[in-house]
Design a protein around this motif. Structure first.
Motif, PDB file in Angstrom:
ATOM      1  N   VAL A   1      42.333  40.668  49.357  1.00  0.00           N
ATOM      2  CA  VAL A   1      42.568  39.681  50.413  1.00  0.00           C
ATOM      3  C   VAL A   1      42.288  38.270  49.895  1.00  0.00           C
ATOM      4  O   VAL A   1      42.928  37.307  50.320  1.00  0.00           O
ATOM      5  CB  VAL A   1      41.684  40.001  51.636  1.00  0.00           C
ATOM      6  N   SER A   2      41.341  38.137  48.967  1.00  0.00           N
ATOM      7  CA  SER A   2      40.973  36.813  48.436  1.00  0.00           C
ATOM      8  C   SER A   2      42.193  36.152  47.810  1.00  0.00           C
ATOM      9  O   SER A   2      42.977  36.789  47.097  1.00  0.00           O
ATOM     10  CB  SER A   2      39.867  36.943  47.389  1.00  0.00           C
ATOM     11  N   GLU A   3      42.351  34.860  48.098  1.00  0.00           N
ATOM     12  CA  GLU A   3      43.475  34.122  47.538  1.00  0.00           C
ATOM     13  C   GLU A   3      43.189  33.662  46.112  1.00  0.00           C
ATOM     14  O   GLU A   3      44.107  33.554  45.307  1.00  0.00           O
ATOM     15  CB  GLU A   3      43.781  32.912  48.426  1.00  0.00           C
ATOM     16  N   ARG A   4      41.927  33.401  45.812  1.00  0.00           N
ATOM     17  CA  ARG A   4      41.567  32.963  44.467  1.00  0.00           C
ATOM     18  C   ARG A   4      40.108  33.318  44.182  1.00  0.00           C
ATOM     19  O   ARG A   4      39.338  33.594  45.107  1.00  0.00           O
ATOM     20  CB  ARG A   4      41.784  31.463  44.281  1.00  0.00           C
ATOM     21  N   ILE A   5      39.795  33.304  42.903  1.00  0.00           N
ATOM     22  CA  ILE A   5      38.423  33.559  42.466  1.00  0.00           C
ATOM     23  C   ILE A   5      37.825  32.228  42.046  1.00  0.00           C
ATOM     24  O   ILE A   5      38.327  31.574  41.114  1.00  0.00           O
ATOM     25  CB  ILE A   5      38.390  34.556  41.287  1.00  0.00           C
ATOM     26  N   ALA A   6      36.773  31.802  42.701  1.00  0.00           N
ATOM     27  CA  ALA A   6      36.103  30.548  42.354  1.00  0.00           C
ATOM     28  C   ALA A   6      35.169  30.780  41.170  1.00  0.00           C
ATOM     29  O   ALA A   6      34.766  31.912  40.903  1.00  0.00           O
ATOM     30  CB  ALA A   6      35.315  30.028  43.566  1.00  0.00           C
ATOM     31  N   PRO A   7      34.817  29.708  40.436  1.00  0.00           N
ATOM     32  CA  PRO A   7      33.887  29.873  39.295  1.00  0.00           C
ATOM     33  C   PRO A   7      32.598  30.581  39.674  1.00  0.00           C
ATOM     34  O   PRO A   7      32.071  31.382  38.901  1.00  0.00           O
ATOM     35  CB  PRO A   7      33.640  28.443  38.837  1.00  0.00           C
ATOM     36  N   ARG A   8      32.088  30.294  40.883  1.00  0.00           N
ATOM     37  CA  ARG A   8      30.827  30.933  41.277  1.00  0.00           C
ATOM     38  C   ARG A   8      31.004  32.423  41.592  1.00  0.00           C
ATOM     39  O   ARG A   8      30.016  33.169  41.679  1.00  0.00           O
ATOM     40  CB  ARG A   8      30.262  30.220  42.498  1.00  0.00           C
TER      41      ARG A   8
ATOM     42  N   VAL B   1      38.481  42.723  49.789  1.00  0.00           N
ATOM     43  CA  VAL B   1      39.625  43.634  49.745  1.00  0.00           C
ATOM     44  C   VAL B   1      39.809  44.284  51.113  1.00  0.00           C
ATOM     45  O   VAL B   1      38.874  44.366  51.919  1.00  0.00           O
ATOM     46  CB  VAL B   1      39.430  44.720  48.668  1.00  0.00           C
ATOM     47  N   GLU B   2      41.026  44.742  51.340  1.00  0.00           N
ATOM     48  CA  GLU B   2      41.338  45.438  52.600  1.00  0.00           C
ATOM     49  C   GLU B   2      41.165  46.934  52.386  1.00  0.00           C
ATOM     50  O   GLU B   2      41.730  47.520  51.469  1.00  0.00           O
ATOM     51  CB  GLU B   2      42.771  45.142  53.032  1.00  0.00           C
ATOM     52  N   LYS B   3      40.329  47.535  53.238  1.00  0.00           N
ATOM     53  CA  LYS B   3      40.065  48.962  53.116  1.00  0.00           C
ATOM     54  C   LYS B   3      39.967  49.574  54.499  1.00  0.00           C
ATOM     55  O   LYS B   3      39.143  49.146  55.313  1.00  0.00           O
ATOM     56  CB  LYS B   3      38.761  49.189  52.334  1.00  0.00           C
ATOM     57  N   GLU B   4      40.868  50.538  54.743  1.00  0.00           N
ATOM     58  CA  GLU B   4      40.923  51.229  56.035  1.00  0.00           C
ATOM     59  C   GLU B   4      41.062  50.252  57.184  1.00  0.00           C
ATOM     60  O   GLU B   4      40.409  50.359  58.226  1.00  0.00           O
ATOM     61  CB  GLU B   4      39.676  52.092  56.228  1.00  0.00           C
ATOM     62  N   GLY B   5      41.911  49.237  56.965  1.00  0.00           N
ATOM     63  CA  GLY B   5      42.224  48.272  58.007  1.00  0.00           C
ATOM     64  C   GLY B   5      41.178  47.201  58.190  1.00  0.00           C
ATOM     65  O   GLY B   5      41.307  46.374  59.114  1.00  0.00           O
ATOM     66  N   ARG B   6      40.153  47.191  57.330  1.00  0.00           N
ATOM     67  CA  ARG B   6      39.114  46.172  57.476  1.00  0.00           C
ATOM     68  C   ARG B   6      38.992  45.370  56.183  1.00  0.00           C
ATOM     69  O   ARG B   6      39.243  45.895  55.092  1.00  0.00           O
ATOM     70  CB  ARG B   6      37.766  46.812  57.787  1.00  0.00           C
ATOM     71  N   ASP B   7      38.590  44.106  56.324  1.00  0.00           N
ATOM     72  CA  ASP B   7      38.325  43.264  55.160  1.00  0.00           C
ATOM     73  C   ASP B   7      36.872  43.469  54.742  1.00  0.00           C
ATOM     74  O   ASP B   7      35.950  43.230  55.533  1.00  0.00           O
ATOM     75  CB  ASP B   7      38.566  41.797  55.474  1.00  0.00           C
TER      76      ASP B   7
END
Length: 665
Positions: free
Chosen positions: A84-91, A120-126
């Motif tokens: 689901v994350s659009e990007r990975i930040a340095p932290r 991530v999306e798992k079983e309909g949940r973030d």
């Protein structure tokens, strides 16, 4: 690269003994205290490592690559759930363990463990969490450090590589069998058509590797046998003196092309082929380390060092130590392949068991390996000391007792028990130079030698007892039993890797000895080994008081009561290398003054223990000091009193001291 032995005592601090205490027992207590808390200071190189390199220089590249794989759906595919994350930040990205693998001399792989925070999306949940990955990076050092991103795996599916593993300094982590097989592959890959080792030469291998060999006399580097230049550099050279000239020419700077092995003609070497093969191993196996450090050559002088205090033992973070070990072992494996040496050496050793004893000595493994080494040396043209190291390397530690070249000659082969055969870098052999260096640096060792408990004999420091020592025309020698059981009566010396005076050298370290013998033994005063330290001191005092006060009568007393039997005037003159007339005058008190050199020679000829020699010098009107024109008297009386006068004179010449002047008017 230089692998020389330099003698040194690690406990150089002067420590006064407690009044009334036995100095030997005090030494043993100090040694036990050090064992319980062995805090030591070490010099380790300040070098760059791949962990820091990747974190500082390639973390941005790794972050960009992970974001690209997030965008193209590869992370979702690996995790089995949509990211689901659009990007990975340095932290959100943390670099963990980095494991490097050698591909060839210029390229290596780095498996980088990553911990990434994502949703991530798992079983309909973030669901937010941290996920482990392993990213492969391919590095090529041919033109700097170029990096190419390879495959990405889940941490649980991290690949098991079949390449040589590298440490964080990019030095291969090799077992002994891997060094052996790696050396053999080097011949097979570069000279596949030549199978017989007798037809291979070090220069042929260097040529195949693209290395040029140049011989130069390096200025003020008589310990460095060879230097490998990966890039163009310079050296300071000094030509030899021409006939009739007193001074060497002024040193000049010389250019050295890249990929060149410089052989230093100013340094002594047992085998130039071994020096060349040593640098070939560095060139083939350790280029990655030097590319990482951006060094011009393999000369360790170009590396900065820092001091580390260590309470456990030798630090493991010195890459030079591992590289030198690999180059030493690998070069010998190249020169004498194990498939050639192992079987043949063992067959010759078994044959040597049928030989008769020599001059009353037992035909022990030391003598048998001595015959094997000499036979193989003649057949393959390899130095005897190199063959000895090779046999030890192949699992025959008893070969350490053979072909030991000390003070210009081979000492008698000796043997020791299996219990002491795996003492690593410990040795029972020491040269006179090493002995005197230890004598100067260690107050404890001076106490042992000054008491007369131990004497130098045939390359060993042996207990001063008739069952272990016998006088010969060549000086003191071990008895046949002591020669076959050297560890029971001689001191062990350990070799430790240290750095001193801007040179990487081997240094002598800890003195080891048998506690039972050292604690209870004083031959001259206690033949049955039954007296306490206080009783020995009391007996010594009584002997000193009972001897005649004047020198002539004391000399007569010692000649008639010599431990080895009464000695005649003519015999003493021959042993001391003085005239019979001189001995007669010294016995008869016909002189108002004595020559201190002659008095010292008489003491050595009678093999008087150090404390008794000092008493005789005192009766002759001289005192022993550690300084001044006679500062070396104590040294030779303590360390050489069982030697012959020619051996003492040779030692004095080698050490730069004046020889004993024994010719009188």
């Amino acid at each position: 690269m230089e692998q020389s032995l330099r003698e040194y005592a690690g406990w150089a601090e002067e420590e006064a003994c407690i009044p009334g205490e036995d100095p030997v027992e005090e030494m043993l207590r100090a040694r036990e205290d050090e064992k319980r808390c062995p805090v030591q200071a070490w010099l380790v190189p300040v070098v760059d490592d791949m962990d820091r390199c990747i974190r500082e220089r390639f973390s941005t590249l790794i972050l960009q690559e992970m974001n690209a794989r997030l965008a193209n759906g590869e992370l979702s595919l690996l995790l089995g759930n949509a990211a689901v994350s659009e990007r990975i930040a340095p932290r959100d990205l943390e670099i963990g363990t980095i494991t490097c693998w050698r591909l060839n001399r210029t390229d290596f792989l780095a498996d980088v463990d990553l911990s990434v925070s994502m949703t991530v999306e798992k079983e309909g949940r973030d669901i937010a969490g941290r996920f482990g990955f392993c990213l492969g990076l391919w590095f090529c050092t041919e033109e700097g450090f170029s990096c190419e991103v390879q495959e990405l795996h889940l941490a649980a599916d991290k690949p098991d590589r079949s390449f040589w593993k590298l440490d964080r300094f990019l030095v291969p982590i090799l077992r002994e069998d891997e060094i052996e097989s790696g050396a053999e592959r080097l011949w097979e890959n570069l000279l596949p058509g030549i199978k017989d080792p007798k037809d291979r030469t070090a220069r042929m291998l260097a040529e195949k590797l693209g290395l040029e060999i140049r011989e130069m006399r390096l200025h003020c580097q008589n310990r460095t046998r060879s230097i490998l230049f990966f890039r163009e550099g310079t050296v300071l050279v000094q030509d030899e003196k021409k006939p009739g000239e007193e001074d060497f020419p002024l040193p000049v700077s010389r250019q050295v092309p890249a990929n060149t092995i410089v052989i230093n003609t100013a340094a002594r070497s047992e085998c130039r082929d071994l020096d060349i093969l040593h640098e070939c191993i560095h060139y083939e196996w350790h280029l990655l380390f030097y590319r990482l450090q951006k060094l011009m050559s393999t000369n360790p002088l170009e590396i900065r060092y820092r001091t580390v205090r260590n309470s456990i033992g030798r630090p493991a973070s010195d890459p030079l130590r591992f590289m030198e070990h690999q180059a030493r072992s690998g070069s010998i494996a190249l020169l004498l392949p194990q498939n050639l040496i192992r079987g043949k050496a063992w067959r010759l050793f078994q044959q040597a068991s049928t030989y008769p004893s020599v001059e009353g000595y037992i035909n022990h493994p030391g003598f048998r390996w001595d015959r094997v080494i000499r036979r193989l040396s003649d057949e393959y043209g390899a130095p005897r000391t190199t063959l000895r190291r090779r046999l030890v390397q192949l699992g025959h530690p008893a070969a350490r007792g053979a072909v030991n070249y000390v003070d210009g000659r081979y000492i008698t082969p000796f043997a020791f028990t299996e219990e002491h055969s795996s003492r690593g870098q410990a040795t029972l052999v020491i040269s006179r130079k090493a002995l005197t260096d230890l004598y100067h640096r260690s107050s404890e060792f001076r106490q042992l030698m000054g008491r007369g408990d131990f004497v130098y004999a045939d390359g060993h420091v042996c207990m001063n007892d008739p069952q272990f020592l016998r006088p010969t025309k060549e000086g003191a020698r071990l008895t046949p039993w002591a020669n076959a059981h050297a560890d029971a009566c001689c001191l062990w010396f350990e070799k430790v890797w240290l750095r001193e005076n801007e040179e990487s050298v081997w240094l002598f370290g800890t003195l080891n000895s048998n506690e039972d013998y050292v604690r209870e033994y004083d031959r001259f005063l206690d033949r049955r080994l039954s007296l306490t330290a206080r009783e020995r001191l009391a007996r010594r005092n009584r002997l000193m008081q009972s001897m005649p006060n004047d020198f002539p009568d004391a000399l007569v007393y010692l000649m008639e009561n010599r431990d080895g039997g009464k000695v005649t005037l003519e015999e003493l003159a021959a042993l001391a290398h003085v005239s019979s007339k001189t001995v007669s005058r010294y016995r008869g008190g016909m002189r108002s003054g004595y020559n201190p050199d002659v008095v010292v020679a008489l003491c050595i000829a009678l093999h008087l223990p150090p404390w008794l020699s000092r008493l005789m010098l005192d009766k002759a009107g001289f005192s022993i000091k550690s300084y001044g024109p006679r500062g070396h008297y104590g040294e030779i009386l303590d360390c050489c009193f069982m030697d012959t006068i020619p051996e003492v004179q040779e030692y004095l010449r080698a050490a730069g001291y004046p020889e004993l002047k024994l010719q009188e008017d």
